[in-house]
Design an enzyme around this catalytic site. Sequence first.
Site, PDB file in Angstrom:
ATOM      1  N   TYR A 156      -3.151 -32.505  -3.749  1.00  0.00           N
ATOM      2  CA  TYR A 156      -1.957 -32.129  -2.996  1.00  0.00           C
ATOM      3  C   TYR A 156      -2.013 -30.626  -2.763  1.00  0.00           C
ATOM      4  O   TYR A 156      -2.237 -29.856  -3.709  1.00  0.00           O
ATOM      5  CB  TYR A 156      -0.687 -32.483  -3.773  1.00  0.00           C
ATOM      6  CG  TYR A 156       0.605 -32.052  -3.114  1.00  0.00           C
ATOM      7  CD1 TYR A 156       1.332 -30.966  -3.592  1.00  0.00           C
ATOM      8  CD2 TYR A 156       1.100 -32.720  -1.991  1.00  0.00           C
ATOM      9  CE1 TYR A 156       2.517 -30.567  -2.992  1.00  0.00           C
ATOM     10  CE2 TYR A 156       2.287 -32.327  -1.380  1.00  0.00           C
ATOM     11  CZ  TYR A 156       2.987 -31.241  -1.884  1.00  0.00           C
ATOM     12  OH  TYR A 156       4.152 -30.852  -1.272  1.00  0.00           O
TER      13      TYR A 156
ATOM     14  N   LYS B 104       2.889 -20.181  -7.274  1.00  0.00           N
ATOM     15  CA  LYS B 104       3.419 -20.440  -8.621  1.00  0.00           C
ATOM     16  C   LYS B 104       3.422 -19.211  -9.545  1.00  0.00           C
ATOM     17  O   LYS B 104       4.242 -18.303  -9.397  1.00  0.00           O
ATOM     18  CB  LYS B 104       2.682 -21.632  -9.241  1.00  0.00           C
ATOM     19  CG  LYS B 104       2.940 -22.963  -8.469  1.00  0.00           C
ATOM     20  CD  LYS B 104       2.281 -24.139  -9.142  1.00  0.00           C
ATOM     21  CE  LYS B 104       2.299 -25.375  -8.237  1.00  0.00           C
ATOM     22  NZ  LYS B 104       3.545 -26.138  -8.309  1.00  0.00           N
TER      23      LYS B 104
ATOM     24  N   ASP C 196      -7.983 -24.255  -3.805  1.00  0.00           N
ATOM     25  CA  ASP C 196      -6.523 -24.212  -3.896  1.00  0.00           C
ATOM     26  C   ASP C 196      -6.181 -24.008  -5.375  1.00  0.00           C
ATOM     27  O   ASP C 196      -6.186 -24.965  -6.153  1.00  0.00           O
ATOM     28  CB  ASP C 196      -5.923 -25.508  -3.362  1.00  0.00           C
ATOM     29  CG  ASP C 196      -4.411 -25.542  -3.567  1.00  0.00           C
ATOM     30  OD1 ASP C 196      -3.770 -26.481  -3.051  1.00  0.00           O
ATOM     31  OD2 ASP C 196      -3.867 -24.639  -4.249  1.00  0.00           O
TER      32      ASP C 196
HETATM   33  P1  KE4 Z   1       4.568 -25.173  -2.788  1.00  0.00           P
HETATM   34  O1  KE4 Z   1       4.641 -25.208  -1.293  1.00  0.00           O
HETATM   35  O2  KE4 Z   1       5.325 -26.330  -3.439  1.00  0.00           O
HETATM   36  O3  KE4 Z   1       4.935 -23.819  -3.382  1.00  0.00           O
HETATM   37  O4  KE4 Z   1       3.016 -25.356  -3.205  1.00  0.00           O
HETATM   38  C1  KE4 Z   1       2.315 -26.470  -2.713  1.00  0.00           C
HETATM   39  C2  KE4 Z   1       1.126 -26.736  -3.609  1.00  0.00           C
HETATM   40  C3  KE4 Z   1      -0.133 -26.355  -3.187  1.00  0.00           C
HETATM   41  N1  KE4 Z   1      -1.224 -26.565  -3.952  1.00  0.00           N
HETATM   42  C4  KE4 Z   1      -1.114 -27.149  -5.168  1.00  0.00           C
HETATM   43  C5  KE4 Z   1      -2.350 -27.371  -5.979  1.00  0.00           C
HETATM   44  C6  KE4 Z   1       0.146 -27.555  -5.662  1.00  0.00           C
HETATM   45  O5  KE4 Z   1       0.226 -28.139  -6.878  1.00  0.00           O
HETATM   46  C7  KE4 Z   1       1.292 -27.347  -4.874  1.00  0.00           C
HETATM   47  C8  KE4 Z   1       2.671 -27.779  -5.323  1.00  0.00           C
HETATM   48  N2  KE4 Z   1       2.728 -28.516  -6.552  1.00  0.00           N
HETATM   49  C9  KE4 Z   1       3.839 -29.411  -6.685  1.00  0.00           C
HETATM   50  C10 KE4 Z   1       3.732 -30.113  -8.048  1.00  0.00           C
HETATM   51  N3  KE4 Z   1       2.697 -31.046  -8.137  1.00  0.00           N
HETATM   52  C11 KE4 Z   1       5.135 -28.694  -6.551  1.00  0.00           C
HETATM   53  C12 KE4 Z   1       6.340 -29.500  -6.929  1.00  0.00           C
HETATM   54  C13 KE4 Z   1       7.144 -29.911  -5.750  1.00  0.00           C
HETATM   55  O6  KE4 Z   1       6.530 -30.256  -4.718  1.00  0.00           O
HETATM   56  O7  KE4 Z   1       8.379 -29.883  -5.887  1.00  0.00           O
END
Ligand code: KE4
Length: 427
Positions: free
Chosen positions: A144, A267, A239
């Site tokens: 993801y 993060k 990523d």
């Molecule tokens: P954000 O757009 O949520 O800040 O980041 C996206 C993203 C990109 N790459 C990786 C490896 C990620 O894990 C994420 C976001 N992780 C999720 C949890 N698995 C965020 C939680 C959510 O979507 O509310």
Amino acid sequence: MNISKSVELFAEAQQVLPGGVDSPARAFRPVGGQPLFMDRGEGAYLVDEDGNRFVDYVLSFGPLVLGHAHPKVLADLAATAAKGTSFGAPSKLETQLGKLVMSFMPSIEMIRFVNSGTEATMSALRLARAYTGRNKIIKFKGNYHGHADMLLVQAGSAVASLGLPDSPGVPPAAVADTLVAQFNDLDGIAEMFAAFPDEIACVILEPVAGNMGVVPPNPGYLAGLKELCHKHGALLVFDEVMTGWRVHLGGAQTLYDIQPDITALGKVIGGGLPVGAYGGRKEIMQQVAPIGPMYQAGTLSGNPLAMQAGITTLTELQKPGLFDQMVETTTKIAEGVAEAAALAGVPITQNQVGTMFCSFFTNQPVTDWPSAANSDTDAFARFFMAMLENGVYMAPAQFEAGFVSAAHDSEAVDKTIAAARVAFKAV
Ligand code: KE4
């Protein structure tokens, strides 16, 4: 456990927010019940509106590596906020955080801050396409990378947990150039490069998968992937939004000593405030406007508050021995939970990399999406609820990672293992 205030707040929230949440990952759909509304965080703990206190392994899905409400982060943030929250003009804090990030990840010679991990990966892919002049990208099942159209294909995290085929609203044209491969399978990548010679701009991956649960790369996999990319004129994009300062202080690229061409971040580098970043070799970053033609912009990109929280967080993380202590704590938790499962006769596969861990409810090794998807998600849901009842807050889905902070002390570890010994009996 009394959750009457959360029940009331959730009923109200559902009238305003789709599903009562601002992100489906928080909705508790895969585990049943309803989300708890949190009042505050205290170090390794969350306290909900009904006063229930939990050892927290979500930590905002990774960012709060120092724990909740770290006094120095709050103090530095207050001092910065007192001078204003955003200027729409450069501030020295952006350069300061950029240099700090680059000191941990030497593959990044130039960096651009954005406001989320989604923006970071979306921009990183635009950059790879701009630099190579090619259109196709390869991603992996169960990875993801945020919710940008071209990446919402067989994605992990809540997309997988909610069993969404792929999102409506994403036009076929938006994903026509997105190829999907199997994590930890090099042959499949070689076949894709052979099938689309000179068309693939990059391969993007979570170098340690965290959105199908935690799945490390097989030995030699990342090196093989890099070799295939460069042999075919494509870029390797890591990523590290989740793995940065989580699997190692220098991310997976340092842990496995494999330098990607472009890195996406998020993060931890915002210390709990909205942030993302992408960066890489200077010759690649020269493509980015205003010095190059690749356009990307953002009103609050590099805003002083997120920069300050990131600076304080990464500076604190440099304390000698701190990160190693966090990894040791994570190992104690992972081993304690595995032992509790064995005592209860519940088969689990426990994966851990650095301060990230995951208990898969399967008796098979978990090395890719198909083996992760084999997990008994109903058993996970029962375990999740029992842990919640016993004061431990985990990510409300099997296909997520557990995170440990510098604030998780022996008391938190003991509480967690005691809760697991009870919870596995409920599975
Ligand atoms: P954000 O757009 O949520 O800040 O980041 C996206 C993203 C990109 N790459 C990786 C490896 C990620 O894990 C994420 C976001 N992780 C999720 C949890 N698995 C965020 C939680 C959510 O979507 O509310």
